[in-house]
Scaffold this active site. Structure first.
Site, PDB file in Angstrom:
ATOM      1  N   GLU A 229       8.972   0.765  11.273  1.00 50.92           N
ATOM      2  CA  GLU A 229      10.057   1.762  11.235  1.00 50.92           C
ATOM      3  C   GLU A 229       9.370   3.108  11.385  1.00 50.92           C
ATOM      4  O   GLU A 229       8.651   3.541  10.489  1.00 50.92           O
ATOM      5  CB  GLU A 229      10.820   1.624   9.912  1.00 50.92           C
ATOM      6  CG  GLU A 229      12.192   2.230   9.969  1.00 50.92           C
ATOM      7  CD  GLU A 229      12.251   3.568   9.287  1.00 50.92           C
ATOM      8  OE1 GLU A 229      12.194   4.586  10.027  1.00 50.92           O
ATOM      9  OE2 GLU A 229      12.341   3.619   8.058  1.00 50.92           O
TER      10      GLU A 229
ATOM     11  N   GLY B  22       1.742   3.759  13.584  1.00 49.91           N
ATOM     12  CA  GLY B  22       2.356   2.487  13.985  1.00 49.91           C
ATOM     13  C   GLY B  22       1.541   1.801  15.078  1.00 49.91           C
ATOM     14  O   GLY B  22       1.319   0.589  15.053  1.00 49.91           O
TER      15      GLY B  22
ATOM     16  N   LYS C 129       0.879  -1.182   0.000  1.00 53.06           N
ATOM     17  CA  LYS C 129       0.000   0.000   0.000  1.00 53.06           C
ATOM     18  C   LYS C 129       0.904   1.217   0.000  1.00 53.06           C
ATOM     19  O   LYS C 129       1.633   1.466   0.951  1.00 53.06           O
ATOM     20  CB  LYS C 129      -0.873  -0.011   1.255  1.00 53.06           C
ATOM     21  CG  LYS C 129      -2.211   0.669   1.112  1.00 53.06           C
ATOM     22  CD  LYS C 129      -2.166   2.170   0.890  1.00 53.06           C
ATOM     23  CE  LYS C 129      -1.944   2.965   2.158  1.00 53.06           C
ATOM     24  NZ  LYS C 129      -1.761   4.411   1.899  1.00 53.06           N
TER      25      LYS C 129
ATOM     26  N   GLU D 137       8.278  15.148  17.085  1.00 56.03           N
ATOM     27  CA  GLU D 137       8.849  15.065  15.739  1.00 56.03           C
ATOM     28  C   GLU D 137       8.116  16.054  14.831  1.00 56.03           C
ATOM     29  O   GLU D 137       6.896  15.978  14.676  1.00 56.03           O
ATOM     30  CB  GLU D 137       8.683  13.643  15.185  1.00 56.03           C
ATOM     31  CG  GLU D 137       9.323  13.489  13.829  1.00 56.03           C
ATOM     32  CD  GLU D 137       9.198  12.085  13.259  1.00 56.03           C
ATOM     33  OE1 GLU D 137       8.140  11.461  13.423  1.00 56.03           O
ATOM     34  OE2 GLU D 137      10.178  11.625  12.642  1.00 56.03           O
TER      35      GLU D 137
ATOM     36  N   GLY E 291       6.289   4.660   8.830  1.00 52.60           N
ATOM     37  CA  GLY E 291       5.470   5.872   8.918  1.00 52.60           C
ATOM     38  C   GLY E 291       5.543   6.440  10.321  1.00 52.60           C
ATOM     39  O   GLY E 291       6.514   6.214  11.061  1.00 52.60           O
ATOM     40  N   SER E 292       4.490   7.147  10.693  1.00 51.83           N
ATOM     41  CA  SER E 292       4.509   7.831  11.983  1.00 51.83           C
ATOM     42  C   SER E 292       4.289   6.844  13.137  1.00 51.83           C
ATOM     43  O   SER E 292       3.672   5.796  12.963  1.00 51.83           O
ATOM     44  CB  SER E 292       3.399   8.884  12.010  1.00 51.83           C
ATOM     45  OG  SER E 292       2.148   8.251  11.818  1.00 51.83           O
ATOM     46  N   THR E 293       4.781   7.224  14.302  1.00 60.23           N
ATOM     47  CA  THR E 293       4.615   6.395  15.497  1.00 60.23           C
ATOM     48  C   THR E 293       3.124   6.255  15.828  1.00 60.23           C
ATOM     49  O   THR E 293       2.659   5.173  16.223  1.00 60.23           O
ATOM     50  CB  THR E 293       5.415   7.000  16.663  1.00 60.23           C
ATOM     51  OG1 THR E 293       6.806   6.870  16.326  1.00 60.23           O
ATOM     52  CG2 THR E 293       5.153   6.308  17.988  1.00 60.23           C
ATOM     53  N   GLU E 294       2.403   7.342  15.621  1.00 61.62           N
ATOM     54  CA  GLU E 294       0.943   7.335  15.846  1.00 61.62           C
ATOM     55  C   GLU E 294       0.251   6.223  15.037  1.00 61.62           C
ATOM     56  O   GLU E 294      -0.525   5.434  15.576  1.00 61.62           O
ATOM     57  CB  GLU E 294       0.441   8.651  15.273  1.00 61.62           C
ATOM     58  CG  GLU E 294      -0.429   9.485  16.091  1.00 61.62           C
ATOM     59  CD  GLU E 294      -0.620  10.783  15.298  1.00 61.62           C
ATOM     60  OE1 GLU E 294       0.382  11.407  14.885  1.00 61.62           O
ATOM     61  OE2 GLU E 294      -1.785  11.123  15.075  1.00 61.62           O
TER      62      GLU E 294
ATOM     63  N   CYS F 298      12.883  10.419   8.916  1.00 64.19           N
ATOM     64  CA  CYS F 298      12.627   9.960  10.275  1.00 64.19           C
ATOM     65  C   CYS F 298      13.895  10.046  11.129  1.00 64.19           C
ATOM     66  O   CYS F 298      13.834  10.163  12.335  1.00 64.19           O
ATOM     67  CB  CYS F 298      12.082   8.539  10.258  1.00 64.19           C
ATOM     68  SG  CYS F 298      13.021   7.475   9.156  1.00 64.19           S
TER      69      CYS F 298
HETATM   70  P1  ADP Z   1       3.020  10.533   7.767  1.00 59.58           P
HETATM   71  O1  ADP Z   1       2.604  11.119   9.087  1.00 59.58           O
HETATM   72  O2  ADP Z   1       4.467  10.513   7.526  1.00 59.58           O
HETATM   73  O3  ADP Z   1       2.149  10.953   6.609  1.00 59.58           O
HETATM   74  P2  ADP Z   1       1.599   8.185   8.216  1.00 59.58           P
HETATM   75  O4  ADP Z   1       2.041   7.305   9.305  1.00 59.58           O
HETATM   76  O5  ADP Z   1       0.356   8.983   8.373  1.00 59.58           O
HETATM   77  O6  ADP Z   1       2.835   9.036   7.874  1.00 59.58           O
HETATM   78  O7  ADP Z   1       1.442   7.380   6.859  1.00 59.58           O
HETATM   79  C1  ADP Z   1       2.329   6.385   6.438  1.00 59.58           C
HETATM   80  C2  ADP Z   1       1.539   5.357   5.676  1.00 59.58           C
HETATM   81  O8  ADP Z   1       0.561   4.804   6.549  1.00 59.58           O
HETATM   82  C3  ADP Z   1       0.761   5.898   4.474  1.00 59.58           C
HETATM   83  O9  ADP Z   1       0.797   4.930   3.431  1.00 59.58           O
HETATM   84  C4  ADP Z   1      -0.644   6.037   5.017  1.00 59.58           C
HETATM   85  O10 ADP Z   1      -1.650   5.949   4.029  1.00 59.58           O
HETATM   86  C5  ADP Z   1      -0.720   4.841   5.941  1.00 59.58           C
HETATM   87  N1  ADP Z   1      -1.749   4.942   6.996  1.00 59.58           N
HETATM   88  C6  ADP Z   1      -2.243   6.052   7.588  1.00 59.58           C
HETATM   89  N2  ADP Z   1      -3.195   5.728   8.480  1.00 59.58           N
HETATM   90  C7  ADP Z   1      -3.316   4.373   8.466  1.00 59.58           C
HETATM   91  C8  ADP Z   1      -4.115   3.424   9.162  1.00 59.58           C
HETATM   92  N3  ADP Z   1      -5.020   3.810  10.070  1.00 59.58           N
HETATM   93  N4  ADP Z   1      -3.944   2.118   8.896  1.00 59.58           N
HETATM   94  C9  ADP Z   1      -3.041   1.704   7.984  1.00 59.58           C
HETATM   95  N5  ADP Z   1      -2.253   2.549   7.286  1.00 59.58           N
HETATM   96  C10 ADP Z   1      -2.381   3.865   7.521  1.00 59.58           C
END
Ligand code: ADP
Length: 507
Positions: free
Chosen positions: A278, A261, A203, A409, A256-259, A312
């Site tokens: 990561e 994650g 994805k 961050e 992606g973000s810790t949130e 990151c």
């Molecule tokens: P950033 O804050 O760097 O945009 P995110 O963590 O929001 O990073 O996004 C990283 C990836 O995670 C993207 O491909 C995003 O579409 C996906 N993503 C965001 N929310 C969710 C979720 N609830 N479940 C699965 N994937 C998600």
């Protein structure tokens, strides 16, 4: 005062071949075929330098994820991929690397347009390292060795056994990647999964789907069988969430973000899927009083401002010993003021825009919060306004450890700088004083001293007298809330392998 506010932003010309390729809606890759979304929906992709729409892309959702997972399951259990020898698999993966290099200019152009990064950077870093990841990983396909293990079998006295381990692919992998290095993150994820014999549903980030879709074409051209790699563009809360919770996915790999994650872990927990993460960082970059100041200035500048601060592992907390503080921090600010902002496709651009309006608002929100809490910008300090998402590279001083700009961050071109007096436990404790711990830097003329500090930093990567040195052979990942597991190197293979112990009675 923002010295950049009145400088007009250059406009970039999109090469006609790329424009032509983006003129119709881009489909997604499922089971070796390029298809529209089941819903028929598409979403817009924007040029972050202008805010204009550059493409429409098929919007993947639950139904598409489901088809992709079914295709990946079939490809894992039957068909040419499952029967292929490691050597054949390795050659195909190597060929993906070759094809990336054959198309380096096109891929770098797409990346510059979609993500906003300078094309020269995309070429030298993103695309080159992506090819190298496939080349490096291709060699592991033939080296996934188990062991012969002598056992004592205390419960079967007198009997004789031969025991061995076999490394087996974990199965169908769901991979979710971010927008900061769109092609490279796809390569970091796909290459090790393929080398271990897994099949994948990837994805890609909704902000930057274009280069991974082009990579999908190259993957098919290299001879990867249908269903082994499926690529779904779409949003996180829909396609991403459907993939993370899909019952037929064996493992989820997320960057992606810790949130988010945390959401991934939650979604994967029902079926106890294996998860690797990561995540974010707030990395300390420490300049000792005996460092070469010119080296430290150049290094600290690159550590925070490379990729517009959207790394990151960005060196976003600068600690400088008192004797060098003014020189180094003013030096970094002077370098920051010289950085040429512009669209990624304009030749002399050194820093592009933030990737999206959301990120622009987020970074400028942090700048406002820093000022409110008493920090002072000695360069930059503001977004440039207008239709693009440009933020002036910023150095904040007079910060306090409890400020939001120091703790959280920002993921933008914002450095917080503070001074210290002694190289002591308090310095190490302050450097480690974060919920993250992805990377760190130490600058010193005495490498033994720097190494002693490196050993005490709770970080997955420490760079001494350098920063941002990545290599396909080196493991990368975080301590604490920066993640689980490692990307790259031999270490990443364990993310995608199960260990099976086989014991045979021979007497
Ligand atoms: P950033 O804050 O760097 O945009 P995110 O963590 O929001 O990073 O996004 C990283 C990836 O995670 C993207 O491909 C995003 O579409 C996906 N993503 C965001 N929310 C969710 C979720 N609830 N479940 C699965 N994937 C998600």
């Amino acid at each position: 005062m923002n010295i950049r506010a009145n400088i007009p932003m250059p406009t970039a010309v999109v090469p006609p071949a790329i424009r032509e390729g983006l003129s119709t809606a881009r489909p997604m890759l499922i089971d070796g075929k390029w298809v529209a979304a089941q819903s028929g929906k598409t979403f817009e992709v924007f040029d972050p330098a202008t805010g204009e729409t550059i493409a429409h892309v098929a919007e993947g959702d639950k139904a598409d994820v489901d088809l992709a997972v079914k295709a990946a399951r079939r490809a894992f259990e039957a068909g040419p991929w499952a029967q292929m020898t490691p050597s054949e698999r390795g050659r195909i993966i190597h060929c993906i690397g070759d094809l990336i290099l054959d198309n380096i200019d096109e891929l770098a152009t797409i990346e510059a347009l979609d993500n906003g990064k300078p094309k020269a950077v995309a070429k030298a870093a993103d695309v080159t390292l992506s090819a190298d990841m496939f080349h490096y990983m291709s060699g592991w396909a033939t080296k996934l060795e188990g062991k012969h293990i002598p056992i004592s079998a205390l419960t079967a006295p007198g009997a004789e056994f031969v025991s061995m381990t076999r490394m087996e692919p974990i199965g169908v992998v769901g991979q979710i990647i971010p927008w900061n290095f769109p092609l490279l993150m796809a390569a970091w994820k796909l290459a090790p999964a393929l080398t271990t014999g897994c099949t994948v549903v990837l994805k890609v980030a909704e902000e930057t789907p274009l280069s991974a879709l082009r990579l999908g074409e190259l993957i098919l051209e290299a001879g990867v069988p249908a269903g082994v790699v499926n690529i779904i563009p779409g949003f996180g809360e829909t396609a991403g969430a459907a993939l993370a919770e899909h019952p037929n996915v064996d493992k989820v790999a997320f960057t992606g973000s810790t949130e988010v994650g945390r959401l991934i872990v939650h979604a994967a927990s029902r079926d106890l899927k294996k998860v690797s993460l990561e995540l974010g960082g707030k990395s300390p970059n420490i300049v000792l009083g005996d460092a070469d100041p010119e080296l430290a200035i150049a290094g600290a500048t690159a550590a925070i401002f490379f990729n517009h601060g959207q790394c990151c592992n960005a060196g976003s907390r600068l600690f400088v010993q008192r004797n060098l503080f003014d020189k180094v921090v003013e030096g970094v600010a002077a370098e920051a003021d010289k950085i040429k902002l512009g669209p990624g496709l304009t030749e002399d651009t050194e820093m592009g825009p933030q990737v999206s309006r959301v990120q622009y608002d987020r970074v400028t929100g942090y700048l406002a919060s820093g000022t409110e809490e008493g920090a002072r910008a000695i360069c930059g300090g503001e977004g440039l306004g207008g239709s693009g998402y440009f933020v002036a590279p910023t150095v904040l001083v007079d910060t306090k450890p409890e400020m939001k700009v120091v703790r959280e961050e920002i993921f933008g071109p914002v450095l917080v700088a503070s001074r210290f007096d002694e190289v002591d436990d308090a310095l190490v404790a302050e450097a480690n004083n974060t919920i993250y711990d992805l990377a760190a830097g130490v600058w010193s003329g005495d490498s033994a001293r720097a190494l002693r500090i490196a050993n005490r930093l709770r970080a997955g990567t420490v760079w001494i007298n350098c920063y941002h040195v990545f290599d396909a052979a080196l493991p990368f990942g975080g301590y604490k809330q920066s993640g689980w597991g490692r990307e790259m190197g031999q270490a990443v293979l364990s993310n995608y392998l199960e260990t099976k112990a086989i014991t045979t009675r021979i007497g």
